[in-house]
Write a protein that holds these residues in place. Structure first.
Motif, PDB file in Angstrom:
ATOM      1  N   GLY A  62       0.827  -1.302   0.133  1.00 29.57           N
ATOM      2  CA  GLY A  62       0.035   0.092  -0.153  1.00 29.57           C
ATOM      3  C   GLY A  62       0.910   1.348  -0.017  1.00 29.57           C
ATOM      4  O   GLY A  62       2.154   1.320  -0.059  1.00 29.57           O
ATOM      5  N   PRO A  63       0.275   2.510  -0.063  1.00 32.95           N
ATOM      6  CA  PRO A  63       0.801   3.645  -0.149  1.00 32.95           C
ATOM      7  C   PRO A  63       1.527   3.960   1.264  1.00 32.95           C
ATOM      8  O   PRO A  63       1.233   3.406   2.342  1.00 32.95           O
ATOM      9  CB  PRO A  63      -0.389   4.540  -0.334  1.00 32.95           C
ATOM     10  CG  PRO A  63      -1.460   4.121   0.578  1.00 32.95           C
ATOM     11  CD  PRO A  63      -1.161   2.561   0.248  1.00 32.95           C
ATOM     12  N   PRO A  64       2.523   5.093   1.360  1.00 33.90           N
ATOM     13  CA  PRO A  64       2.776   5.775   2.697  1.00 33.90           C
ATOM     14  C   PRO A  64       1.666   5.873   3.517  1.00 33.90           C
ATOM     15  O   PRO A  64       0.414   6.586   2.965  1.00 33.90           O
ATOM     16  CB  PRO A  64       4.025   6.887   2.204  1.00 33.90           C
ATOM     17  CG  PRO A  64       3.666   6.867   0.737  1.00 33.90           C
ATOM     18  CD  PRO A  64       2.792   5.589   0.263  1.00 33.90           C
ATOM     19  N   ILE A  65       2.127   6.037   4.770  1.00 33.17           N
ATOM     20  CA  ILE A  65       0.870   6.547   5.873  1.00 33.17           C
ATOM     21  C   ILE A  65       0.379   8.025   5.263  1.00 33.17           C
ATOM     22  O   ILE A  65      -0.896   8.088   5.543  1.00 33.17           O
ATOM     23  CB  ILE A  65       1.584   6.581   7.054  1.00 33.17           C
ATOM     24  CG1 ILE A  65       1.931   5.094   7.614  1.00 33.17           C
ATOM     25  CG2 ILE A  65       0.552   7.201   8.010  1.00 33.17           C
ATOM     26  CD1 ILE A  65       2.388   5.010   9.016  1.00 33.17           C
ATOM     27  N   ALA A  66       1.263   8.859   4.810  1.00 39.59           N
ATOM     28  CA  ALA A  66       0.909  10.264   4.882  1.00 39.59           C
ATOM     29  C   ALA A  66      -0.132  10.229   3.454  1.00 39.59           C
ATOM     30  O   ALA A  66      -1.233  11.061   3.873  1.00 39.59           O
ATOM     31  CB  ALA A  66       2.007  11.101   4.232  1.00 39.59           C
ATOM     32  N   ASN A  67      -0.239   9.490   2.709  1.00 43.53           N
ATOM     33  CA  ASN A  67      -1.336   9.524   1.668  1.00 43.53           C
ATOM     34  C   ASN A  67      -2.496   9.060   2.201  1.00 43.53           C
ATOM     35  O   ASN A  67      -3.634   9.396   1.787  1.00 43.53           O
ATOM     36  CB  ASN A  67      -0.577   8.974   0.424  1.00 43.53           C
ATOM     37  CG  ASN A  67      -0.115   9.660  -0.406  1.00 43.53           C
ATOM     38  OD1 ASN A  67       0.072  10.980  -0.378  1.00 43.53           O
ATOM     39  ND2 ASN A  67       0.433   9.006  -1.704  1.00 43.53           N
ATOM     40  N   MET A  68      -2.581   8.018   3.081  1.00 38.41           N
ATOM     41  CA  MET A  68      -3.577   7.195   3.454  1.00 38.41           C
ATOM     42  C   MET A  68      -4.306   8.176   4.379  1.00 38.41           C
ATOM     43  O   MET A  68      -5.570   8.191   4.542  1.00 38.41           O
ATOM     44  CB  MET A  68      -3.407   5.813   4.100  1.00 38.41           C
ATOM     45  CG  MET A  68      -4.854   5.005   3.729  1.00 38.41           C
ATOM     46  SD  MET A  68      -4.930   4.786   2.306  1.00 38.41           S
ATOM     47  CE  MET A  68      -6.492   3.909   2.247  1.00 38.41           C
ATOM     48  N   GLU A  69      -3.565   9.001   5.300  1.00 40.61           N
ATOM     49  CA  GLU A  69      -3.974  10.036   5.927  1.00 40.61           C
ATOM     50  C   GLU A  69      -5.048  11.165   5.280  1.00 40.61           C
ATOM     51  O   GLU A  69      -5.880  11.542   5.748  1.00 40.61           O
ATOM     52  CB  GLU A  69      -3.064  10.703   7.012  1.00 40.61           C
ATOM     53  CG  GLU A  69      -2.468   9.901   8.127  1.00 40.61           C
ATOM     54  CD  GLU A  69      -1.342  10.539   9.031  1.00 40.61           C
ATOM     55  OE1 GLU A  69      -0.699  11.450   8.599  1.00 40.61           O
ATOM     56  OE2 GLU A  69      -1.631  10.294  10.185  1.00 40.61           O
ATOM     57  N   LYS A  70      -4.182  11.366   4.168  1.00 37.76           N
ATOM     58  CA  LYS A  70      -5.181  12.302   3.176  1.00 37.76           C
ATOM     59  C   LYS A  70      -6.471  11.805   2.695  1.00 37.76           C
ATOM     60  O   LYS A  70      -7.442  12.598   2.645  1.00 37.76           O
ATOM     61  CB  LYS A  70      -4.155  12.776   1.991  1.00 37.76           C
ATOM     62  CG  LYS A  70      -3.008  13.735   2.357  1.00 37.76           C
ATOM     63  CD  LYS A  70      -2.196  14.095   1.098  1.00 37.76           C
ATOM     64  CE  LYS A  70      -1.048  14.822   1.519  1.00 37.76           C
ATOM     65  NZ  LYS A  70      -0.231  15.351   0.294  1.00 37.76           N
ATOM     66  N   ILE A  71      -6.468  10.476   2.464  1.00 34.48           N
ATOM     67  CA  ILE A  71      -7.592   9.832   2.026  1.00 34.48           C
ATOM     68  C   ILE A  71      -8.535   9.945   3.211  1.00 34.48           C
ATOM     69  O   ILE A  71      -9.813  10.082   2.841  1.00 34.48           O
ATOM     70  CB  ILE A  71      -7.271   8.352   1.289  1.00 34.48           C
ATOM     71  CG1 ILE A  71      -6.384   8.372   0.293  1.00 34.48           C
ATOM     72  CG2 ILE A  71      -8.556   7.698   1.170  1.00 34.48           C
ATOM     73  CD1 ILE A  71      -7.030   9.021  -1.131  1.00 34.48           C
ATOM     74  N   TYR A  72      -8.170   9.759   4.279  1.00 31.52           N
ATOM     75  CA  TYR A  72      -9.040   9.406   5.400  1.00 31.52           C
ATOM     76  C   TYR A  72      -9.608  10.970   5.819  1.00 31.52           C
ATOM     77  O   TYR A  72     -10.767  11.322   6.114  1.00 31.52           O
ATOM     78  CB  TYR A  72      -8.263   9.285   6.725  1.00 31.52           C
ATOM     79  CG  TYR A  72      -9.084   9.311   8.058  1.00 31.52           C
ATOM     80  CD1 TYR A  72      -9.964   8.193   8.174  1.00 31.52           C
ATOM     81  CD2 TYR A  72      -8.752  10.186   8.901  1.00 31.52           C
ATOM     82  CE1 TYR A  72     -10.858   8.227   9.540  1.00 31.52           C
ATOM     83  CE2 TYR A  72      -9.624  10.057  10.201  1.00 31.52           C
ATOM     84  CZ  TYR A  72     -10.701   9.198  10.236  1.00 31.52           C
ATOM     85  OH  TYR A  72     -11.342   9.324  11.411  1.00 31.52           O
ATOM     86  N   ALA A  73      -8.737  12.153   5.533  1.00 34.37           N
ATOM     87  CA  ALA A  73      -9.142  13.516   5.784  1.00 34.37           C
ATOM     88  C   ALA A  73     -10.133  13.733   4.681  1.00 34.37           C
ATOM     89  O   ALA A  73     -11.189  14.382   5.046  1.00 34.37           O
ATOM     90  CB  ALA A  73      -8.089  14.411   5.594  1.00 34.37           C
ATOM     91  N   LEU A  74      -9.993  13.256   3.540  1.00 39.62           N
ATOM     92  CA  LEU A  74     -10.974  13.577   2.396  1.00 39.62           C
ATOM     93  C   LEU A  74     -12.352  12.877   2.604  1.00 39.62           C
ATOM     94  O   LEU A  74     -13.365  13.404   2.404  1.00 39.62           O
ATOM     95  CB  LEU A  74     -10.535  13.037   1.163  1.00 39.62           C
ATOM     96  CG  LEU A  74      -9.381  14.080   0.692  1.00 39.62           C
ATOM     97  CD1 LEU A  74      -8.714  13.273  -0.734  1.00 39.62           C
ATOM     98  CD2 LEU A  74      -9.539  15.415   0.283  1.00 39.62           C
ATOM     99  N   ALA A  75     -12.223  11.664   3.072  1.00 38.59           N
ATOM    100  CA  ALA A  75     -13.657  11.122   3.470  1.00 38.59           C
ATOM    101  C   ALA A  75     -14.394  11.685   4.731  1.00 38.59           C
ATOM    102  O   ALA A  75     -15.506  11.910   4.615  1.00 38.59           O
ATOM    103  CB  ALA A  75     -13.207   9.456   3.972  1.00 38.59           C
ATOM    104  N   LYS A  76     -13.722  12.083   5.894  1.00 34.64           N
ATOM    105  CA  LYS A  76     -14.194  12.921   6.767  1.00 34.64           C
ATOM    106  C   LYS A  76     -14.729  14.073   6.463  1.00 34.64           C
ATOM    107  O   LYS A  76     -15.810  14.490   6.890  1.00 34.64           O
ATOM    108  CB  LYS A  76     -13.343  13.012   7.851  1.00 34.64           C
ATOM    109  CG  LYS A  76     -12.572  12.017   8.538  1.00 34.64           C
ATOM    110  CD  LYS A  76     -13.660  11.061   9.192  1.00 34.64           C
ATOM    111  CE  LYS A  76     -14.223  11.709  10.632  1.00 34.64           C
ATOM    112  NZ  LYS A  76     -15.074  10.756  11.205  1.00 34.64           N
TER     113      LYS A  76
END
Length: 581
Positions: free
Chosen positions: A437-451
């Protein structure tokens, strides 16, 4: 730390450098003509192989290397395009990036990505091998490696970069005629490194769908600039490519991320990602440190499989051991115990219905958007712990630990046709979803976009897509009757070889001519052309015509990688080319 092109002073692109460079000598009329078809990293690796082998075994013969690519992005290809945005990242830490081959360390100026970046960076920040980087920055490194190779050519080797797609080849007894739309070359040797020439088959067979509403390829992400704000955008696929598109439609439009919160620019569409399973990819931390040993899938176990004469049934012989290894990895961390028998005894006391199983890793039950978003949050938290402290991350890391050995068994001993089909079409992507998977930084962005409500996860299972010409809309419907209307559809899948689907102009032309035929294993045709275990095309045996990279998948396994040594068929191509000449 995430390193980008802003941290260096970029050099001219490789094609411009080669065009401006004046070689000391010119090719002679007697030069042997050699073609490398495909200008990405694999094509560059092959060129480097050829140049170094001619330096190790000098000859008076002259060689003209024609290096073809569909555009001017030589050495970096579309994946590592030096002009792409810096928010598009590689999904592994920079300590693993090394574009040179260890066999030539004594005869060329070799630098790993970390060494190169240390030499060219314009900031004082210390580089750590566990850092990440933008793909554009890695592209600059790859182009530097290619420039070093070309800068140090032997006097009897000449290289010409030709930014034109090859349409077809005509096989003769002594040469191959290579054709573009404007010219034909006759060459003595060919290496096909055409990793990104394939197209996805359309999921909707309607010719009247406007191209602005149905984007059939994910790159370049600049093509999405015309999508209007607030449009309802569906993305086919929830993997690494989906993340790139989501960031292009948000961060790429002026939105910003700050302390886990996304601040809108007002230009964002609403994004609805989906796939057959609609399961999001798992992120991972920097996997660079020493890893704990495996219990079942040891080196001796793989050597045992490698000694077999009969093909292996992946589902019956290997998959059960992967499942046991995944479970042991999970409970080794959960129980903080390393003794094998102790772990097994402790697992035995857990009710079967409550045990962590392979299905929990590959097929978690996520029934709605809330559960998907919580799954992403949990994964981020676990990824921060790392596989030494997180049972989930320890289980997910098993596949990345064994993938290269699986690839070796796949290539040499081979799997039965039916089990290879299951591995290719289901387990490969399922394991990659949790392990690469992607680095944590990118998945945190996905989580923020979902929120923030910009990303909407629908949890559709095996959805069916329809086009309604009257309303100029797409509709998405799953097996449970859930439905969603979409304005625009983006196909984020990465196309693979599929001869039967005629999804690449060059290979389709060769197939129609009878110059190649499809590879088959016990009735299963993965979509690649027939090659032997060294990558040589089986229908052109009198000449060195080889494949290297993604076009070998089906005979080889997991070739979409920057590795210089994994499934390195280019070395065999060079050996036969020089031997014949």
């Amino acid at each position: 730390m995430i390193w980008t092109t802003e941290h260096i002073t970029p050099e001219p692109d490789l094609y411009s450098y080669v065009q401006a460079r004046k070689p000391e000598t010119s090719p002679t009329p007697e030069s042997r003509m050699i073609a490398i078809m495909g200008g990405g990293p694999k094509g560059m690796y092959a060129l480097n192989h050829f140049v170094n082998q001619t330096r190790l075994d000098p000859t008076t013969k002259h060689y003209q290397v024609l290096w073809f690519n569909q555009d001017e992005r030589f050495a970096c290809g579309p994946n590592y395009d030096i002009h792409q945005p810096n928010y598009l990242l590689i999904n592994y830490c920079i300590g693993h990036v090394h574009a040179f081959h260890p066999a030539y360390r004594d005869i060329e100026n070799q630098r790993s990505f970390v060494d190169w970046l240390t030499a060219v960076k314009i900031v004082d920040t210390v580089i750590e091998p566990t850092d990440f980087a933008s793909r554009a920055l890695v592209g600059h490194y790859l182009q530097w490696v290619a420039a070093e190779t070309i800068r140090n050519l032997p006097s009897n080797v000449h290289v010409e970069l030709i930014p034109r797609p090859v349409i077809t080849m005509t096989y003769k007894d002594t040469q191959v005629a290579i054709e573009t739309k404007t010219k034909t070359w006759e060459v003595d040797s060919v290496l096909l490194t055409t990793g990104h020439c394939y197209q996805n088959s359309p999921l909707i067979e309607h010719t009247e769908i406007p191209t602005a509403m149905y984007k059939r390829a994910p790159y370049p992400v600049s093509q999405f600039a015309t999508i209007p704000p607030q449009a309802q955008v569906g993305i086919i696929g929830i993997g690494l490519t989906f993340i790139d598109i989501a960031l292009a439609l948000t961060e790429g439009r002026g939105g910003t991320f700050e302390q886990g919160t996304y601040h809108r620019s007002g230009k964002e569409p609403v994004i609805y990602p989906f796939s057959r399973s609609s399961l999001p990819i798992l992120c991972r931390g920097a996997q660079y440190q020493e890893q704990r040993p495996l219990y079942i899938l040891t080196e001796s176990q793989f050597k045992k499989w490698m000694r077999q004469s009969a093909k292996i049934d992946f589902l019956k012989e290997i998959l059960p051991l992967i499942e046991e290894e995944v479970q042991l990895a999970y409970y080794t961390v959960a129980f903080d115990v390393t003794d094998l028998e102790t772990i097994r005894n402790m697992i035995a006391h857990i009710p079967v219905s409550e045990r962590f199983m392979l299905n929990n890793l590959l097929r978690p039950a996520l029934n709605n958007e809330e559960e998907i978003i919580q799954y992403i949050r949990t994964n981020i938290d676990e990824a921060y712990k790392g596989e030494e402290k997180s049972p989930l991350m320890a289980a997910a890391a098993v596949w990345s630990r064994i993938c290269s050995q699986i690839a070796e068994v796949y290539r040499t001993v081979g799997f039965t046709g039916a089990s290879q089909q299951q591995l290719d079409q289901y387990y490969f992507s399922a394991f990659n979803r949790v392990s690469y998977g992607p680095p944590i930084a990118n998945m945190e962005k996905i989580y923020a976009l979902a929120k923030a409500g910009i990303l909407r996860f629908m949890a559709f299972q095996n959805p069916v897509i329809s086009w309604h010409s009257d309303e100029q809309l797409f509709s998405l419907r799953d097996a449970n009757g859930k439905e969603k209307q979409l304005d625009i559809l983006i196909d984020a899948r990465i196309a693979r070889p599929a001869l039967e689907k005629r999804n690449a102009v060059l290979y389709d032309n060769l197939l129609q001519k009878g110059s190649i035929h499809a590879y088959e294993n016990e009735g299963y045709s993965p979509g690649s052309l027939s090659i032997d275990k060294r990558g040589k095309c089986t229908t052109m045996e009198s000449l060195p015509v080889y494949c290297y990279g993604s076009n070998t998948e089906g005979v080889f396994f997991d070739n979409d990688t920057l590795s210089r040594t994994k499934n390195d068929t280019a070395c065999y191509w060079v050996q036969e080319t020089l031997r014949q000449m």
